[in-house]
Design a protein around this motif. Sequence first.
Motif, PDB file in Angstrom:
ATOM      1  N   LEU A  73     -13.253   6.581  -5.937  1.00 36.38           N
ATOM      2  CA  LEU A  73     -11.956   6.146  -5.714  1.00 36.38           C
ATOM      3  C   LEU A  73     -10.978   7.981  -6.317  1.00 36.38           C
ATOM      4  O   LEU A  73     -10.077   8.964  -5.119  1.00 36.38           O
ATOM      5  N   VAL A  78      -4.738   0.876  -7.362  1.00 34.41           N
ATOM      6  CA  VAL A  78      -5.275   0.126  -5.925  1.00 34.41           C
ATOM      7  C   VAL A  78      -4.020  -0.523  -6.132  1.00 34.41           C
ATOM      8  O   VAL A  78      -3.354  -1.806  -6.768  1.00 34.41           O
ATOM      9  N   LEU A 112     -14.735   1.036   1.670  1.00 30.66           N
ATOM     10  CA  LEU A 112     -13.168   1.332   1.940  1.00 30.66           C
ATOM     11  C   LEU A 112     -13.191   2.938   3.283  1.00 30.66           C
ATOM     12  O   LEU A 112     -13.237   4.066   2.816  1.00 30.66           O
ATOM     13  N   ILE A 114     -10.866   5.525   5.112  1.00 25.57           N
ATOM     14  CA  ILE A 114     -10.319   6.076   4.226  1.00 25.57           C
ATOM     15  C   ILE A 114     -10.368   7.342   5.691  1.00 25.57           C
ATOM     16  O   ILE A 114     -11.334   8.213   6.070  1.00 25.57           O
ATOM     17  N   LYS A 141      -8.535  -1.527   4.486  1.00 22.84           N
ATOM     18  CA  LYS A 141      -8.992  -0.368   4.940  1.00 22.84           C
ATOM     19  C   LYS A 141      -7.332   0.694   4.640  1.00 22.84           C
ATOM     20  O   LYS A 141      -6.895  -0.126   4.022  1.00 22.84           O
ATOM     21  N   GLN A 142      -7.374   1.616   4.387  1.00 19.14           N
ATOM     22  CA  GLN A 142      -6.429   2.611   3.848  1.00 19.14           C
ATOM     23  C   GLN A 142      -4.896   2.104   4.641  1.00 19.14           C
ATOM     24  O   GLN A 142      -4.939   2.936   5.600  1.00 19.14           O
ATOM     25  N   GLU A 143      -3.273   2.527   4.165  1.00 18.02           N
ATOM     26  CA  GLU A 143      -2.665   2.552   4.683  1.00 18.02           C
ATOM     27  C   GLU A 143      -2.179   3.127   5.031  1.00 18.02           C
ATOM     28  O   GLU A 143      -2.750   4.394   4.106  1.00 18.02           O
ATOM     29  N   LEU A 168      -3.502   4.662  -4.854  1.00 21.33           N
ATOM     30  CA  LEU A 168      -4.361   4.060  -3.173  1.00 21.33           C
ATOM     31  C   LEU A 168      -3.423   2.999  -2.317  1.00 21.33           C
ATOM     32  O   LEU A 168      -3.417   1.982  -3.756  1.00 21.33           O
ATOM     33  N   LEU A 170      -3.811  -0.355   0.025  1.00 24.54           N
ATOM     34  CA  LEU A 170      -5.108  -0.688   0.959  1.00 24.54           C
ATOM     35  C   LEU A 170      -3.783  -1.030   2.299  1.00 24.54           C
ATOM     36  O   LEU A 170      -2.267  -1.536   1.749  1.00 24.54           O
ATOM     37  N   SER A 171      -4.749  -1.347   3.269  1.00 20.26           N
ATOM     38  CA  SER A 171      -4.045  -2.204   5.253  1.00 20.26           C
ATOM     39  C   SER A 171      -4.053  -3.573   4.310  1.00 20.26           C
ATOM     40  O   SER A 171      -4.701  -3.728   4.187  1.00 20.26           O
TER      41      SER A 171
END
Length: 193
Positions: A73, A78, A112, A114, A141-143, A168, A170-171
Motif C-alpha cells: 500500500l 492504516v 483493497l 482504491i 474499501k478506501q474512505e 490510508l 478504510l471505509s
Amino acid sequence: MVATGSLSSKNPASISELLDGGYHPGSLLSDFDYWDYVVPEPNLNEVVFEETTCQNLVKMLENCLSKSKQTKLGCSKVLVPEKLTQRIAQDVLRLSSTEPCGLRGCVMHVNLEIENVCKKLDRIVCDASVVPTFELTLVFKQENCSWTSLRDFFFSRGRFSPGLRRTLILSSGFRLVKKKLYSLIGTTVIEEC
C-alpha cells in the motif's frame, strides 16, 4: 413422553387418541405446554470456542493489513473503523458454518478497492492441513476523504519521505464474496455499506 410434529400441533384428534389409550388429560396438556416454551440452553463450550475463533480471525485480518501497509500500500498508517474487522470475522464465521470443514476449509483472498481498482493484499489459508472447500474474497474499501490528500500535499515538502507520509483510511463498508469450490451452487455476496 416424546413430542412429535403431529402431537405438538395440539390436534384434537391426536389428543383424543391418547386419552383413549389411558393418558391422564391434565398431565398430557401440561407436557405440551412445557415443550412449547422450553428453550435449549446454549453450549458454553461452543460459545467460548466461537468467540476465540472470531478473535483469532480478527488478528489475522489486522496482521494482513499491517504487513501490507508498507509493502503493497505504500503508506505509514492504516486507519480501520472501530469493529470493522470484528463484523467481517463474524460474517466469515457465519458463511463458513454451513461448510463441511467449517472455517478450516476456507481460503480468503484479501483485497483493497482504491478508486475503483482492486489491489491484492494477501491470501489467508485458515488451515493448511485441510483441502479448501470454499473461497472467500474480502474487499476492503478506501474512505473517500478529500482532507487526507490535501494534508499529504502540505506535508510533502516536509522531512517525510513520499512513500511513508500517506495515511490510508478504510471505509466501514466492505464486500465479502463466497465461492464454493466443489459445488454447483452459485456464489454468495455480502455487501456492507
